[in-house]
Design a protein around this motif. Sequence first.
Motif, PDB file in Angstrom:
ATOM      1  N   LYS A 236      50.555  22.437  36.330  1.00 34.66           N
ATOM      2  CA  LYS A 236      50.709  23.873  36.058  1.00 34.66           C
ATOM      3  C   LYS A 236      49.455  24.644  36.469  1.00 34.66           C
ATOM      4  O   LYS A 236      49.531  25.721  37.073  1.00 34.66           O
ATOM      5  N   GLN A 237      48.289  24.082  36.143  1.00 32.68           N
ATOM      6  CA  GLN A 237      47.032  24.737  36.473  1.00 32.68           C
ATOM      7  C   GLN A 237      46.763  24.696  37.981  1.00 32.68           C
ATOM      8  O   GLN A 237      46.217  25.644  38.553  1.00 32.68           O
ATOM      9  N   ARG A 238      47.177  23.605  38.629  1.00 34.83           N
ATOM     10  CA  ARG A 238      47.012  23.488  40.083  1.00 34.83           C
ATOM     11  C   ARG A 238      47.781  24.609  40.803  1.00 34.83           C
ATOM     12  O   ARG A 238      47.289  25.187  41.778  1.00 34.83           O
ATOM     13  N   ILE A 239      48.955  24.932  40.268  1.00 35.62           N
ATOM     14  CA  ILE A 239      49.762  26.007  40.860  1.00 35.62           C
ATOM     15  C   ILE A 239      49.077  27.363  40.669  1.00 35.62           C
ATOM     16  O   ILE A 239      49.109  28.221  41.556  1.00 35.62           O
ATOM     17  N   GLN A 240      48.406  27.560  39.517  1.00 32.47           N
ATOM     18  CA  GLN A 240      47.661  28.807  39.285  1.00 32.47           C
ATOM     19  C   GLN A 240      46.546  28.983  40.313  1.00 32.47           C
ATOM     20  O   GLN A 240      46.344  30.075  40.849  1.00 32.47           O
ATOM     21  N   VAL A 241      45.829  27.892  40.603  1.00 30.97           N
ATOM     22  CA  VAL A 241      44.754  27.919  41.612  1.00 30.97           C
ATOM     23  C   VAL A 241      45.353  28.203  42.988  1.00 30.97           C
ATOM     24  O   VAL A 241      44.828  29.027  43.765  1.00 30.97           O
ATOM     25  N   ALA A 242      46.466  27.526  43.296  1.00 31.02           N
ATOM     26  CA  ALA A 242      47.122  27.692  44.605  1.00 31.02           C
ATOM     27  C   ALA A 242      47.606  29.121  44.808  1.00 31.02           C
ATOM     28  O   ALA A 242      47.530  29.660  45.917  1.00 31.02           O
ATOM     29  N   LYS A 243      48.089  29.755  43.742  1.00 28.83           N
ATOM     30  CA  LYS A 243      48.579  31.135  43.842  1.00 28.83           C
ATOM     31  C   LYS A 243      47.464  32.104  44.209  1.00 28.83           C
ATOM     32  O   LYS A 243      47.659  33.029  45.005  1.00 28.83           O
ATOM     33  N   GLN A 245      44.667  31.304  45.845  1.00 28.04           N
ATOM     34  CA  GLN A 245      44.290  31.013  47.230  1.00 28.04           C
ATOM     35  C   GLN A 245      45.304  31.582  48.221  1.00 28.04           C
ATOM     36  O   GLN A 245      44.932  32.093  49.272  1.00 28.04           O
ATOM     37  N   GLU A 246      46.589  31.502  47.866  1.00 26.39           N
ATOM     38  CA  GLU A 246      47.639  32.056  48.734  1.00 26.39           C
ATOM     39  C   GLU A 246      47.556  33.574  48.807  1.00 26.39           C
ATOM     40  O   GLU A 246      47.778  34.169  49.865  1.00 26.39           O
ATOM     41  N   LYS A 247      47.243  34.209  47.663  1.00 26.46           N
ATOM     42  CA  LYS A 247      47.120  35.664  47.645  1.00 26.46           C
ATOM     43  C   LYS A 247      45.993  36.116  48.577  1.00 26.46           C
ATOM     44  O   LYS A 247      46.152  37.070  49.349  1.00 26.46           O
ATOM     45  N   VAL A 248      44.857  35.417  48.529  1.00 25.45           N
ATOM     46  CA  VAL A 248      43.722  35.739  49.402  1.00 25.45           C
ATOM     47  C   VAL A 248      44.126  35.576  50.870  1.00 25.45           C
ATOM     48  O   VAL A 248      43.833  36.440  51.710  1.00 25.45           O
ATOM     49  N   LYS A 253      45.538  37.907  56.093  1.00 21.82           N
ATOM     50  CA  LYS A 253      46.460  37.932  57.232  1.00 21.82           C
ATOM     51  C   LYS A 253      47.029  39.337  57.447  1.00 21.82           C
ATOM     52  O   LYS A 253      47.135  39.806  58.584  1.00 21.82           O
ATOM     53  N   ASN A 254      47.381  40.014  56.353  1.00 20.33           N
ATOM     54  CA  ASN A 254      47.933  41.363  56.442  1.00 20.33           C
ATOM     55  C   ASN A 254      46.919  42.339  57.043  1.00 20.33           C
ATOM     56  O   ASN A 254      47.249  43.139  57.934  1.00 20.33           O
TER      57      ASN A 254
END
Length: 371
Positions: A236-243, A245-248, A253-254
């Motif tokens: 669950k916490q790994r997904i929070q970190v990944a989110k 990083q993905e947002k950045v 990219k945008n």
Amino acid sequence: MAKQNKAYKFRLYPTDEQIKLIHQTFGCVRFVYNKMLAERKETYENLKHDKEALKKVKHPTPAKYKKEFAWLKEVDSLALANAQRNLDKAYQAFFKGHAKFPKFKCKRHKQSYTTNEVNGNIQLMDGHIKLPKLKMVKFKQHRDIPPEYKIKSCTISMTSSGKYYISILTEYEKEIKSKEIHHVIGLDFAMNGLFVESETGKKANYPRFYHQMLEKLAKEQRRLSRKKKDSSNWHKQRIQVAKIQEKVANQRKNFLHHKSKELASTFDAVVIEDLDMKGMSQALRFGKNVTDNGWGMFTSFLQYKLKEQGKQLVKIGKWFPSTKTCSSCGSVREIPLSERIYQCSCGLNLDRDYNAALNIKKEGIRLLVTA
């Protein structure tokens, strides 16, 4: 009329059953790739001193493993064929000296597979896309694909946070006429602003998204480090970190898409330095500042956006003394990194990055004229 390629990326919303099959395909593609690589590696070790014998060796195909592992027949056969094609490319790149020997894939690698369009097996239908084995999968099509564009292949991927995407590669015919070059701009790479342009000396003012999120990311990573690895709370916490990083990554990219589109629409040619970002990062100890900028991604976007319009991206040699040269009189002098203003005996008094951008533009125009 020349054939052109363009890819479109959309968010996928598969059902639980489709997710199960997608993950099964990820695993089978990885399994087949590693099996074929293991055999190739063994052959290479035995015959690496006999290049002629090595060339004559017939390499294994996915069909060989289907007899032994019947579950490989349950997934898309084209995905397995593309795993072989990817290995062939990696193997050829190694023999040409362009890359290291291919490495085995593991679950930590990017989870993806590619399938090809054959006899209408991939079709777009009212918010759904028909895919081999998966059948109709719901997706968010935020951009229209012109009806004359032919679908060549699709790559299904999963992000670290558990989101699914599809990249649709299309082919179309278009005659791209080279535009006459009237408006040229030079860009000097800037660590804290992406670039400084030669027209006004302004910076791109890149917001440094990674640094904005650094404190929050560090906090979530500390929480992750305190969890027991592979436990439910750890995932669950790994997904929070990944989110985060993905947002950045998405913000970066945008921003780069908008900046590159702006330049490609305004100018006929854009001149940049052909920089070795990895070497620069190591030599000058810039570290994450270089990757935060996304300069490589920016130049890639810029190149294809200019090419689509018949315009040019001009790269000048990395040894060209853009920073050391006076943009007014052309004299060259050493200038330390701490000196932010370029002063010359001819009377020039200019920001060093703006001066460099002017020199880059001049050199680019010279290369265009001689070409």
